[in-house]
Motif scaffolding. Structure first.
Motif, mmCIF file in Angstrom:
data_model
loop_
_atom_site.group_PDB
_atom_site.id
_atom_site.type_symbol
_atom_site.label_atom_id
_atom_site.label_comp_id
_atom_site.label_asym_id
_atom_site.label_seq_id
_atom_site.Cartn_x
_atom_site.Cartn_y
_atom_site.Cartn_z
ATOM 1 N N SER A 32 0.834 -1.209 0.000
ATOM 2 C CA SER A 32 0.000 0.000 0.000
ATOM 3 C C SER A 32 0.863 1.250 0.000
ATOM 4 C CB SER A 32 -0.936 -0.009 1.215
ATOM 5 O OG SER A 32 -1.886 -1.051 1.124
ATOM 6 N N PHE A 33 1.948 1.238 0.785
ATOM 7 C CA PHE A 33 2.839 2.390 0.795
ATOM 8 C C PHE A 33 3.634 2.478 -0.509
ATOM 9 C CE2 PHE A 33 1.992 2.642 5.328
ATOM 10 C CZ PHE A 33 2.058 4.010 5.555
ATOM 11 N N PHE A 34 3.901 1.332 -1.110
ATOM 12 C CA PHE A 34 4.577 1.332 -2.413
ATOM 13 C C PHE A 34 3.682 1.989 -3.468
ATOM 14 C CE2 PHE A 34 5.117 -0.769 -6.559
ATOM 15 C CZ PHE A 34 6.434 -0.405 -6.838
ATOM 16 N N LEU A 35 2.383 1.694 -3.405
ATOM 17 C CA LEU A 35 1.451 2.222 -4.392
ATOM 18 C C LEU A 35 1.119 3.692 -4.162
ATOM 19 C CD1 LEU A 35 -1.142 -0.698 -4.726
ATOM 20 C CD2 LEU A 35 0.462 0.081 -6.462
ATOM 21 N N PHE A 36 0.913 4.058 -2.895
ATOM 22 C CA PHE A 36 0.388 5.393 -2.593
ATOM 23 C C PHE A 36 1.337 6.268 -1.790
ATOM 24 C CE2 PHE A 36 -3.331 2.550 -2.968
ATOM 25 C CZ PHE A 36 -3.994 3.187 -4.014
ATOM 26 N N GLY A 37 2.545 5.778 -1.515
ATOM 27 C CA GLY A 37 3.491 6.535 -0.701
ATOM 28 C C GLY A 37 3.871 7.879 -1.281
ATOM 29 N N PRO A 80 -7.609 0.108 -9.402
ATOM 30 C CA PRO A 80 -7.390 1.541 -9.663
ATOM 31 C C PRO A 80 -8.466 2.455 -9.084
ATOM 32 C CG PRO A 80 -6.978 0.255 -11.642
ATOM 33 C CD PRO A 80 -7.603 -0.676 -10.653
ATOM 34 N N ILE A 81 -9.684 1.925 -8.893
ATOM 35 C CA ILE A 81 -10.773 2.773 -8.416
ATOM 36 C C ILE A 81 -10.505 3.322 -7.006
ATOM 37 C CG2 ILE A 81 -12.183 1.008 -7.283
ATOM 38 C CD1 ILE A 81 -14.629 2.294 -8.639
ATOM 39 N N HIS A 82 -9.557 2.706 -6.278
ATOM 40 C CA HIS A 82 -9.239 3.170 -4.926
ATOM 41 C C HIS A 82 -8.354 4.417 -4.923
ATOM 42 C CE1 HIS A 82 -11.085 -0.393 -3.411
ATOM 43 N NE2 HIS A 82 -10.131 -1.211 -3.806
ATOM 44 N N THR A 83 -7.805 4.779 -6.058
ATOM 45 C CA THR A 83 -6.796 5.843 -6.115
ATOM 46 C C THR A 83 -7.259 7.139 -5.467
ATOM 47 O OG1 THR A 83 -5.876 4.905 -8.154
ATOM 48 C CG2 THR A 83 -5.302 7.185 -7.620
ATOM 49 N N GLU A 84 -8.432 7.616 -5.837
ATOM 50 C CA GLU A 84 -8.905 8.891 -5.295
ATOM 51 C C GLU A 84 -9.213 8.786 -3.809
ATOM 52 O OE1 GLU A 84 -12.329 12.304 -6.044
ATOM 53 O OE2 GLU A 84 -12.253 10.521 -7.308
#
Length: 241
Positions: A20-25, A141-145
């Protein structure tokens, strides 16, 4: 739950946090953007934990009951963030951690559907499906926002409580599950989707076991939190409830 299962859950949690931190860090260094400023950063009442009780008696947007939003637990989470630091990094970190926890809950829920004797509801999946489902949910991808924007906290928090309530439901801990369901409703309105979801699961079980009355009684556990929520919502928003 065995020691082996506990270790597996810990490893799944650690991997989910790392991924999760890799994706959104990259958003941690970001500031308050767009609605983050008006809904979170621009509100003085979120700067004090003493104001948390007032969140349960006021609209999500102060003085704007006509918007129809009632999310006291989400506002309380913002106040807790501000109690530690006013920097936006803390808000982003908590969002990422919530996303990781939601992925773990997806894993645990899917594990409940591992084949068991005489059960349609729990008889269609395997441990591989549990890993695959949680992995897809993590990268969706829908979680991005929801994860990247601070105001997306309402989505993350409500789905956390919905998933936790579903897990407790599957473990037949209905009193606790109903309380968690109330927390989900107090985070964001769409958490009401929990009711048709468990209704479908109970219908499948009832058709299989022919014990319809038992599942009707089980469903009654989830009416009080709904009544409490709509009472609070009506007292707060009035005709806009």
């Amino acid at each position: 739950i065995s020691i082996r299962q506990k270790k597996e859950i810990v490893w799944v949690l650690l991997v989910c946090i790392i991924l999760s931190f890799f994706l959104f860090g990259n958003v941690i260094k970001g500031g308050f953007v767009g609605d983050d400023n008006t809904i979170v950063n621009g509100r003085a009442d979120l700067r004090s934990l003493n104001n948390i009780p007032s969140f349960f008696t006021s609209s999500a947007y102060p003085g704007q009951a006509w918007v129809g939003l009632y999310r006291p637990l989400t506002l309380s989470s913002y106040a807790l963030n501000f109690a530690f630091s006013e920097r936006p990094a803390g808000f982003h970190i908590l969002n990422i951690l919530l996303h990781a926890l939601n992925v773990v809950l997806v894993f645990l829920i899917t594990c409940k559907f591992i084949p068991a004797p005489k059960s349609l509801v729990r008889g269609f999946a395997s441990k591989k499906i549990a890993y695959l489902s949680s992995l897809i949910f993590l990268f969706l991808p829908i979680h991005t926002e929801a994860v990247s924007s601070i105001v997306g906290r309402s989505e993350l928090l409500s789905i956390f409580f919905v998933l936790l309530a579903l897990l407790l439901f599957l473990e037949n801990k209905h009193v606790l599950a109903s309380f968690v369901f109330l927390c989900a409703l107090l985070s964001k309105e769409f958490a009401v989707v929990f009711l048709p979801l468990i209704g479908l699961l109970m219908l499948i079980e009832a058709v299989e076991t022919k014990r319809f009355r038992q599942y009707v009684k089980t469903g009654l556990y989830y009416l009080p939190p709904l009544a409490i929520y709509f009472l609070l919502r009506y007292l707060t928003l009035g005709k806009y409830a």
